[in-house]
Design an enzyme around this catalytic site. Structure first.
Site, mmCIF file in Angstrom:
data_model
loop_
_atom_site.group_PDB
_atom_site.id
_atom_site.type_symbol
_atom_site.label_atom_id
_atom_site.label_comp_id
_atom_site.label_asym_id
_atom_site.label_seq_id
_atom_site.Cartn_x
_atom_site.Cartn_y
_atom_site.Cartn_z
ATOM 1 C CB SER A 142 -0.905 0.013 1.236
ATOM 2 O OG SER A 142 -1.598 1.237 1.342
ATOM 3 C CE1 TYR A 155 -4.087 -2.890 5.117
ATOM 4 C CE2 TYR A 155 -3.472 -0.588 4.788
ATOM 5 C CZ TYR A 155 -3.813 -1.826 4.272
ATOM 6 O OH TYR A 155 -3.877 -2.004 2.915
#
Length: 250
Positions: A142, A155
């Site tokens: 990400s 995360y």
């Protein structure tokens, strides 16, 4: 363009929805035989099985909870039985939650790491006997690693861990001809996006699209394009890298 990947064998974790589903279907259409997995039964599982049957090939949609080491071991043993080797491994399965950091329970921190990092580590480790010269391992990362996102520190930390893992494994297994890369995603339109009310979809598309050089959100098919390239010999000198598929987001 013929990428020369027809007949190759792939495992894509978490491939019944979203980006993973787009990758699974793109690989199948390119002639790759694909195994994917899911955690719980749903219509997404059944519909993917139908689509793969229509495309044709030797595809398998299996149940596996990647937060459970025994499920991972069983999944890779099944891959060995079905294919005998893997040319492509895509670590796509992951989970996310939104929690203020000062309120983040250790149990939630560990839950996110169990799937996103420990799960990916165990999938790779169990897959090693099936990987050989020319095999490609891709982990879905990400752009949050570079940008940082409030309420998602746990995360984001897992996605940063995948970068370090891949870079180290690229060095360790490069002499064997096995490549490791991360594909770092921006904001991608998945089922969750399309499940939003129309006004929220428009607001999100405008807000995040404006942050990209291309002025729009991405699609699972566009992520799949990068995976197809990394599965092919066109990328045979690409390893230890993080490749942004993010529309030039900033």
């Amino acid at each position: 363009m013929d990428l020369g990947i027809r007949g190759k064998k792939a495992l894509v974790t978490g491939g019944t929805r979203g980006v993973g589903r787009g990758v699974v279907l793109a690989l199948a259409k390119a002639g790759v035989d694909v195994i994917t997995c899911y955690q719980r039964e749903s219509e997404y599982v059944a519909s993917l099985e139908r689509e793969l049957k229509e495309i044709g090939g030797d595809h398998h949609v299996l149940r596996a909870d990647l937060s459970q080491p025994q499920d991972i071991a069983a999944l890779l043993e099944r891959a060995r039985e079905l294919y005998g080797k893997l040319d492509l491994l895509v670590n796509n399965a992951g989970t996310i939650s939104h929690v203020p950091y000062k309120e983040l329970p250790v149990e939630e921190f560990e839950r996110i790491f169990a799937t996103n990092v420990t799960g990916a580590h165990l999938v790779i480790q169990h897959a090693l006997p099936l990987l050989g010269e020319g095999s490609s391992v891709v982990s879905i990362g990400s752009r949050a690693v570079e940008a940082g996102i409030p309420l998602r520190a746990h995360y984001t930390a897992t996605k940063a861990a995948l970068v370090g893992l891949s870079r180290s494994l690229a060095k360790e297994f490069g002499p064997q001809g096995i490549r490791f890369n991360v594909v770092a995603l921006g904001v991608i339109e998945t089922e969750n996006f399309h499940a939003m009310p129309a006004d929220q979809q428009e607001l999100m598309a405008q807000r995040y699209g404006a942050k990209t050089a291309l002025g729009r959100l991405g699609t699972p098919d566009e992520v799949a394009g990068a995976i197809l390239w990394l599965a092919s010999d066109l990328s045979r000198y690409v390893t230890g890298n993080t490749i942004g598929v993010d529309g030039g987001i900033s």
